[in-house]
Scaffold this motif. Sequence first.
Motif, short mmCIF file in Angstrom:
data_model
loop_
_atom_site.label_atom_id
_atom_site.label_comp_id
_atom_site.label_asym_id
_atom_site.label_seq_id
_atom_site.Cartn_x
_atom_site.Cartn_y
_atom_site.Cartn_z
N GLY A 100 0.92 -1.37 0.06
CA GLY A 100 0.15 -0.01 -0.01
C GLY A 100 0.86 1.24 0.06
N GLY A 101 2.14 1.05 -0.05
CA GLY A 101 2.88 2.25 -0.09
C GLY A 101 3.52 2.90 1.09
N GLU A 102 3.04 2.20 2.38
CA GLU A 102 3.49 2.65 3.47
C GLU A 102 4.90 1.75 3.99
OE1 GLU A 102 0.06 3.31 6.37
OE2 GLU A 102 -0.42 1.44 5.10
N THR A 103 5.89 2.63 3.26
CA THR A 103 7.38 1.77 3.38
C THR A 103 7.69 1.94 4.94
OG1 THR A 103 7.71 2.44 1.14
CG2 THR A 103 9.82 1.78 2.82
N ALA A 104 7.41 2.95 5.70
CA ALA A 104 7.87 3.07 7.01
C ALA A 104 7.14 2.08 7.87
CB ALA A 104 7.68 4.57 7.48
N LEU A 105 6.08 1.98 7.83
CA LEU A 105 5.20 1.10 8.74
C LEU A 105 5.78 -0.43 8.46
CD1 LEU A 105 2.94 0.48 10.63
CD2 LEU A 105 1.30 0.49 8.76
N ALA A 106 5.94 -0.69 6.97
CA ALA A 106 6.38 -2.05 6.78
C ALA A 106 7.77 -2.28 7.36
CB ALA A 106 6.38 -2.23 5.10
#
Length: 1406
Positions: free
Chosen positions: A1041-1047
């Motif tokens: 989903g584009g949430e690299t920081a959360l991933a």
Amino acid sequence: MKDKVRRGGRNPSKADVTSLVSGKEAVGKKQHEDSSFPVRIQGAGVEPFELQVRGFWLVQDAVMTLLLRDDVFPRSNLSLALAGTPLDPLAELQSLKGLKPGAVLRLVEEPYTAHSARLHLARVLELLRASGPQDALREGRSPSILETLTQTPDSNVPNGKGLKRSLSNTKTETSKPDGAPPEYLLPGSSERPLMALLPHSSQPESPSYLRDLSLSCWNPAPGHRKLQGDFLYITVVTMEGRRCEITSFPKGFFLNRSTEEVFDPRPAQSSPVCHNFTDLLCHISPAFKQTLTTLKNRSQLPPVELMPTPYHTLSWLGPPCASRSHKNNFSRLGVDEQPPTQAPDWNEELQAARDLPQGSVEERLQRDRALLQVNGAFVRAVMRGAETVVDGFAEPVNGNPDDPAFLWGGLFMSHGAASALFGGDRGRRTAQRLELKGVQAYCDIEGLQGLHTLPTAIVDYRGLRLSAQGLAPGLEASEQDQETTPASRGLLYGVTAGPQESPHRRRLLERLAHAAKCLSLQRHVVVGPNDHKVPLFTSVDAQGLLGADGRFYILDVFRTFPADANFCPEVETESQTVPEEEESKSSGGEEKEKEGCLKEGWPENYHSASGLPRSFSHGLCRLRPELVQAFIQHKHCQFTQCVRETLDANGGFEECATACDSRATEAVRVACKEVGSISDIIFEMRFNPSVFSPEVSFPPGESKSLKLQERLLREAAAFIVTHQIPDFLEFCRQSNEAPMDGVSLKQALHQRGINLRYLGHVITTISQSQHKECLRHIMRLVIAEIFTRSTRRVFNSFLQGVDVPSLSAAVSHFLCCLLVPHFTPAPASDETKKKSRRRGRGAGASESTPWSMLAGAELWNLVCQDAAETYHISDILGSGPNHLVEHYGLQKLSLLREFCLKTGVQLRLRDYSLDNQNKAPIGPDDILNLFPVVKHVHMPTVDASKAYRTAQNFLQKGLLDQAHEHLKEATYLFGRVCDDLHIEACYCHSLLAKVSFKQGKAAEARSVQLKAVVISERVLGFDHPNTIHQYALLGVYAFAGGETALAQKCLLRARLLMLTVHGEDHPYTATLDSCLGLVLSGDQRGKFLMNALRLNTSFFGPAHLLTALNQQLLAQWMCSKGDYRSAMSHEKEALAAFTSMFGEDHPQSRSSKEFLCTITKEAVKVERSLRQAGAEGAQQTVENLSPTRAAMVEQMALLTGIKSITHRDGLQEYRKKHKELKAAVAKELGFPVSGELVASQTANGEAKSADQDAGSRKDAEDGGSPAAENSNEGQQEETLSLVNGHVVQPAQANGHGEKTDVGAGDSDRADSEGKAEDGESEAGAAGREAGNSTSNGVNSNTVNGEMKSQSVEVNGATNGAGDIPVSPSGLKSKGTWADVVSKPNGGRDTAVRVGGKVTANGRVQE
């Protein structure tokens, strides 16, 4: 309590989900909208609001929903009125005249009674005791950590204390400000900080409303005030320091004129009368009013994070400062105290819930919810009761000091009598555990009505084990029992019941016979006390009673399951003498001797190879029910194979399989006799639970059946060693989701029916395996489990000699002796004496108490002695903890965690230095608490589980839309029954997220997976292996989903938990490192990717899918750095692995080959540009080889097992045969068939997927007609098929995707080939599966005949939860005539294993 059960049967707050009218289908959206409508609520001092209600709700359900709302809470004692007319609480809303959408319902304040006034004060206390971030740890419950990762930096500004704490504790952050992971999470780091496990919560601490709230000293109310309605007098001390006295009376609460010295019950001047207690407090205290307003306006956490879990999930770590986290819970108000006369009748509560109607889905949901609520309350009462009894606050009700019994809170609690026949104290503990398992077995029988068991649980606390049960009802005397002694009245069944006949007994025997059939137990006859024959459907200990409530009860079921012949050597010797003598008399020939050896049931050279049978420390070794079912399936395979071989020898299957052919009947008879079926005309396996019991005598007429049962039990016992243990190790060798800790190891072994007493044999099997190095993580786990279980037994004996004031010092001393090499108790010095006096402890470590004299060497010897006696191992544990660290790679921190979880010890959250030999690493202040560890019966969630299994079956067929629909239905049902706080609900949400992700709904997958993570943290534990797996999946969905920081945060959190639970040397660490190598940036990527490659190579070898994918990821990273020479080397290794696994024509192999060519071309270009125009041209080509985010997401999905690449041996051969067959059929029917489409049919513009019939997998040309299934219009999963060596896009017709599903050779199912990515722009092939090879949640790839398991999930459970039985090669053919007449599992289910599948009642089972 009955009213609570009835009211709690519904959860009407979930009005946004579809309601159900049947067990199989959910009501459509139109019906759902018609069944709910809005009403207007006003009155009782509440701001008007709108409420969505449903027509089938009762009025009391609507009231309960209102009372749970934040704008109504903590008001209580309210009713509803419509147009001035009070509504009947038990009336349905749809039956009320005048109630229509938009109608106004008024809340009416009802007068209090003394009881309801106390209940209102209890609701007020719920508000005042609002849980803070540290409360879960303080109470020993597992917290949810997810909100600390998902919060934004500016969303919550911490107060001064929190800011100081966050600045002083740098290790609580999971990543550095620049995005790089901290040092302790990098590969190769040996630092294991515990402070990082539980970071500081972003939620503010619960506010302080009042300084004190308690019962007044003027209670109870004097007589003249009672006559005027006074219930209670309450003392309040506000935050401003004002002391007030409040009176409770029927109309509500008011401020009186009393003080500490003077009693004056008259109302104070200008004091209002408030129905709600908090309204009066707001009038008295402005600070209370402001705090209450602030609390209502702040953002609330999701309900799944706030609602209490049904059962206590232990957290082995507590708050860093326990004293500061303790707060005033206003217990002096006294509303929590129950009078002794109000002890609940737990048995009546449970049986009343079981007797609730089950005619509709709504009724079954209410019943399941009521059962879960009653059982949860019972387990909580057992925990409190164990603490009360063991701490000495309850007196025994009997005079037996060896077996004291206690009555507390409606519970009967006892230690159990130690019997020399069963093995003393070890046997007593085992009997209590087996009794619980027996109760669970009878509770799990579907359709068994009228046979009841008592509510049962066992609890371990402070080294003692207590058995807790609800009080049994009185015995009902039957007509025949009137003339007998009162002691025998109501006892209808059992060895001691005596011969009798009555209608009640006949009805009980019918139920017992049905239960025996479901449990695969054989009816047998034993000799009773008076030498009379007693027919039994259970073990000899069981008793059947008719209670005074008219219900039938079965008690003492601890020997329900058959005995384990591997640990019955004395009984073996006695039972084998008779058959050997008979055989020697009948014939002395060699053939008879061989037959006698065969009848014994042991494989050849079994004793010399395994050392079994042998004695055990107790005499209650029983087979697990999972083993019984696996063995029955194994025998059924032998039965089917035997029938086919006999028919083939007598003229062939086709010739013999007629209706009245005697050869077929004789073949079945021969096969039944060969496999040991109790019937000679159908396959039916039953087991005698009384065999190998030394105190049981059988009549002479039972000798033949007894010999057969002894043979079957020996075969079943040998089946564990010869089949189940090797299968378990083979699964662990192939899977990257093997067990990670003791809990997951125990779960994986138990699912295969392997008892933990076989841990020593697991070690022996690993040591003798040629794959010993690949199984080192399993060896490490088994050693750790043996160590912790032996240590727990020593610890239980150790605690018996410790008094209560010395518990914390004794436990810390024990842990130091256990984990610190050569630890010796420190001498009593002046300094320690001063510390002891300063702390106020009477008995500290400085005194010469027996426990304080324990030394490390002595403790280690005790542990090694217990391990040698229990698991039959020697010199495995070595001479100290350092031996485990050096030889097996064990972590002391992991051992400490396992010990605390098994014993209930809670440690203070801080970093421990366990290698310091100069100072005790754990002190008395580090031991925060000892919690009871409860084992209880698990209540079923029938409809929700059925919907979940149905979704798994659809997913197995590749029907994602149908699977998605049923998974949403299952999540709704789980929410109705258990508010989603259930382990199966976690698995269901996780699978729903996977399906949503496969459908391209990344946002939905993320939101559902967030809930799955929270459920896993709260229900299983914040560091449970399943929680690790759920965090990794959430990282994939967040990255998609584009949430690299959360991933990145989620994957680092999973790696931190993995390092704490097991360490770095585990296959799943390689999976996490591979994903981190895709998510991170910079040089950190290379460290994680290189570590993942090292681990995968060491565990799986170079020619494995995970290793090859790792090589590709490293090639990508090397290309991004411009190091094309290294990239070429890694891609060559990947290409070699793909070619060896899939062949040269597989899309994955071709994609790798193209990428290798691209790297080579780019390397030449860079080299040429460097010579001609410098490095500028090379920098330009790096961008072209960088993978897109979509390609990286696909690679992460492959690595984590969400998607898989499949290739079947013999696929091309099958396609060729099938194509020839279709051509012949087309020629005969007179119409052409396109040669490009294989095994597909198109009718009426709709694409249909062809599934080859399971009975004709071997010979497709013999006429097995494919089964066509319509593809759902919404099924738009992108798939690519390999046809004639080329990748083609499936044809689209009228919006329907055409899909091919074929099977050949040894494959269970055939999946479509993986999607090949363009080598110019994407570095690897991203596999998309059209047909998931999932059976009950098991995803596997078959490569060259080997199982390459990428994601194994049985009932959603991971880390060792998968098991795929291997069928004999002779069964991979057509179905036989014997399949029609066979009835495995005692005729309960018709299961036929054909073509490598077992179908039971139309469902695919493993």
